[in-house]
Design an enzyme around this catalytic site. Structure first.
Site, PDB file in Angstrom:
ATOM      1  CG  ASP A 285      -1.804   1.374   1.276  1.00  0.00           C
ATOM      2  OD1 ASP A 285      -1.949   1.674   0.255  1.00  0.00           O
ATOM      3  OD2 ASP A 285      -2.846   1.297   2.227  1.00  0.00           O
ATOM      4  CE  LYS A 286      -0.965   7.041  -1.940  1.00  0.00           C
ATOM      5  NZ  LYS A 286      -1.521   8.678  -1.688  1.00  0.00           N
ATOM      6  CG  HIS A 287       0.119   7.068   4.589  1.00  0.00           C
ATOM      7  ND1 HIS A 287      -0.911   6.778   5.041  1.00  0.00           N
ATOM      8  CD2 HIS A 287       0.584   8.073   5.068  1.00  0.00           C
ATOM      9  CE1 HIS A 287      -1.273   7.527   6.287  1.00  0.00           C
ATOM     10  NE2 HIS A 287      -0.169   8.476   5.805  1.00  0.00           N
ATOM     11  CB  SER A 288      -0.567  10.670   0.364  1.00  0.00           C
ATOM     12  OG  SER A 288      -0.357  11.684   0.509  1.00  0.00           O
TER      13      SER A 288
ATOM     14  CB  THR B 190      -8.531   8.858  -0.237  1.00  0.00           C
ATOM     15  OG1 THR B 190      -7.011   9.172  -0.333  1.00  0.00           O
ATOM     16  CG2 THR B 190      -8.642   7.999  -1.261  1.00  0.00           C
TER      17      THR B 190
ATOM     18  NE  ARG C   1      -0.368  12.998  18.264  1.00  0.00           N
ATOM     19  CZ  ARG C   1      -0.359  12.181  16.262  1.00  0.00           C
ATOM     20  NH1 ARG C   1      -0.745  11.157  17.170  1.00  0.00           N
ATOM     21  NH2 ARG C   1       0.387  12.974  16.024  1.00  0.00           N
TER      22      ARG C   1
ATOM     23  CB  SER D 203      -0.300   8.229  14.446  1.00  0.00           C
ATOM     24  OG  SER D 203      -1.348   8.320  14.275  1.00  0.00           O
TER      25      SER D 203
ATOM     26  CE  LYS E 241      -3.660   5.560  11.706  1.00  0.00           C
ATOM     27  NZ  LYS E 241      -4.242   7.483  11.538  1.00  0.00           N
ATOM     28  CE  LYS E 242      -1.952   3.543   5.342  1.00  0.00           C
ATOM     29  NZ  LYS E 242      -2.731   3.215   4.086  1.00  0.00           N
TER      30      LYS E 242
HETATM   31  N1  URA Z   1      -1.901  11.223   9.850  1.00  0.00           N
HETATM   32  C1  URA Z   1      -2.102  10.548  10.669  1.00  0.00           C
HETATM   33  O1  URA Z   1      -2.297   9.188  11.060  1.00  0.00           O
HETATM   34  N2  URA Z   1      -1.792  11.119  12.299  1.00  0.00           N
HETATM   35  C2  URA Z   1      -0.946  11.692  12.408  1.00  0.00           C
HETATM   36  O2  URA Z   1      -0.524  11.873  14.036  1.00  0.00           O
HETATM   37  C3  URA Z   1      -1.049  12.757  11.407  1.00  0.00           C
HETATM   38  C4  URA Z   1      -1.318  12.492  10.180  1.00  0.00           C
END
Ligand code: URA
Length: 438
Positions: A82-85, A122, A170, A185, A189-190
């Site tokens: 996967d990709k995360h931006s 997205t 936060r 963070s 999740k990834k």
């Molecule tokens: N995106 C996230 O999922 N977590 C963060 O802390 C900042 C950006």
């Protein structure tokens, strides 16, 4: 001795190093509610000021991953990547990248977020497609990843629930902008999504979280090293966010831009460059290409021969959207009642953008949210935004404003004019890919 959250906070406050067991106990308490909101906030602030070693950040990431369900994909015979931006304006890369990667032979279970602040999400974009189920149950999610090769969905079930509470605290305690906390963070999740490898797009510039190269490189290094430390092969590109990436910013308008990209009707050049570069990283990470150059050729072929478009169509149909969305996307997407050209008002070259202000003008139109949970207006936004370096005359449109009413148009016009600076000469245009880590 039983676990005392205040001792963990004290150790970090005083600049000490936390052990993995202490971090795990704190995150367990954060997840089950036995650690109070005040304690979580104090911990976040201590980390904000004292930072974390890579070892601590890996332990935090793994504890947050393990706070809920961790997916695995034994039924798939393809690499899962996967990709995360980190988020930007006009960043609809995921909508093209997931089907390109799928068409090249990867499985892409893309769990995406909603827009917050000035950045688009997205998930909000995909929900512009009528009928699209962005929150399918696990069975449907797995089925679509298996058959289409990709599924772009929202966070379902119980993935990294610690992050949900932690991020919420936060967000209201000025502790979002901490590199180890952002790292944990994103990666928790990834990792919970059961990926074999990950590619990161760390945005850098005045429309990004990280507004200068030092900070963006610091985050990219942290993300790559912690991900690798947690057992997930990861690379990162640092890419420019000093101007909107696509020529559209909003929800349905970015889906339309992605549809045109996939079908070959129109492709913004910087967007194409970033999309192919990220696709190449994914294919190499997944072992489907030996070099980035070879991988880029595969990715471009998937785009040119229509197989990426076919994957996107299939994903949309399987998740409840129109059966043949890309045949006529314009028919399916909601339109704003007023579409008005914003003229340059002066002669010259587009010299630079306040990209964050462009994102905020989309929010002001109703296309983004001020608080989590606010509804978004999918139809509004901006199109035909001009790339930096474009020559304009007084009457050249610098963007089309898609709005609910004339009052909104007037506000957006004012904001847009403030957000774009013109110059007498065409300056140098910054490259879109600024660096690579991993
Ligand atoms: N995106 C996230 O999922 N977590 C963060 O802390 C900042 C950006």
């Amino acid at each position: 001795m039983s676990f005392l959250p205040q001792e963990i906070i004290r150790t970090k406050r005083d600049g000490g190093e936390l052990d993995p067991a202490g971090i795990a106990a704190f995150i367990q308490g954060l997840t089950d509610g036995s650690v109070s909101e005040g304690q979580v906030a104090a911990f976040a602030m201590a980390v904000f000021f004292r930072g974390m070693s890579r070892k601590e950040a890996v332990a935090l990431t793994l504890s947050m991953r393990d706070s809920g369900e961790v997916l695995s994909w034994p039924e798939l015979d393809r690499p899962v990547v996967d990709k995360h931006s980190t988020g930007g304006v006009g960043d609809n890369v995921s909508l093209m990248l997931a089907p390109i990667a799928a068409a090249c032979g990867l499985a892409v279970p893309m769990i995406s977020g909603r827009g917050l602040g000035h950045t688009g999400g997205t998930l909000d974009k995909m929900e512009s497609i009528p009928g699209y189920t962005a929150m399918p149950d696990n069975a449907l999610f797995r089925k679509v990843v298996g058959s289409s090769g990709c599924a772009i969905i929202g966070q379902t079930g119980n993935l990294a629930p610690a992050d949900k509470r932690f991020y919420g605290i936060r967000d209201v305690t000025a502790t979002v902008e901490s590199v180890p906390l952002i790292t944990a963070s994103i990666l928790s999740k990834k990792l919970a999504a059961g990926l074999g490898a990950l590619v990161l797009d760390v945005k850098c510039g005045n429309g990004a979280f990280m507004d200068n190269p030092d900070r963006a490189n610091e985050l990219a290094r942290s993300l790559v090293e912690v991900a690798v430390g947690a057992g997930m092969p990861t690379t990162a590109l640092v890419t420019d966010m000093n101007q909107p990436l696509a020529s559209a910013a909003g929800n349905a308008v970015e889906v339309m831009n992605a549809a045109d990209f996939l079908t070959g009707k129109a492709r913004d050049s910087r967007l194409l460059e970033v999309t192919l570069a990220l696709a190449a990283e994914m294919l190499v990470s997944g072992g489907l290409a030996a070099t980035v150059e070879e991988a880029k050729k595969h990715a471009l072929a998937a785009l040119e021969n229509g197989s990426a478009a076919e994957r996107f169509n299939r994903m949309v149909a399987e998740l409840g959207g129109p059966k043949d969305f890309l045949a006529d996307p314009d028919r399916h997407l909601e339109k704003a009642p007023v579409v008005s050209a914003c003229l340059a008002g002066e002669q010259g070259y587009v010299a630079d953008y306040d990209t964050r202000a462009i994102g905020l003008s989309v929010v002001a139109l109703g296309g983004g949210r001020i608080r989590p949970g606010d509804p978004v207006d999918h139809a509004v936004g901006l199109t035909q935004l001009l790339p930096v370096g474009t020559r304009v005359e007084k009457d050249t449109p610098i963007a089309m404003i898609h709005a609910r009413n004339a009052d909104q148009v007037a506000v957006a016009e004012k904001e847009l004019r403030k957000a774009i600076r013109f110059a007498d000469t065409a300056g140098e245009v910054a490259p879109v890919i600024l660096g690579r880590h991993g």
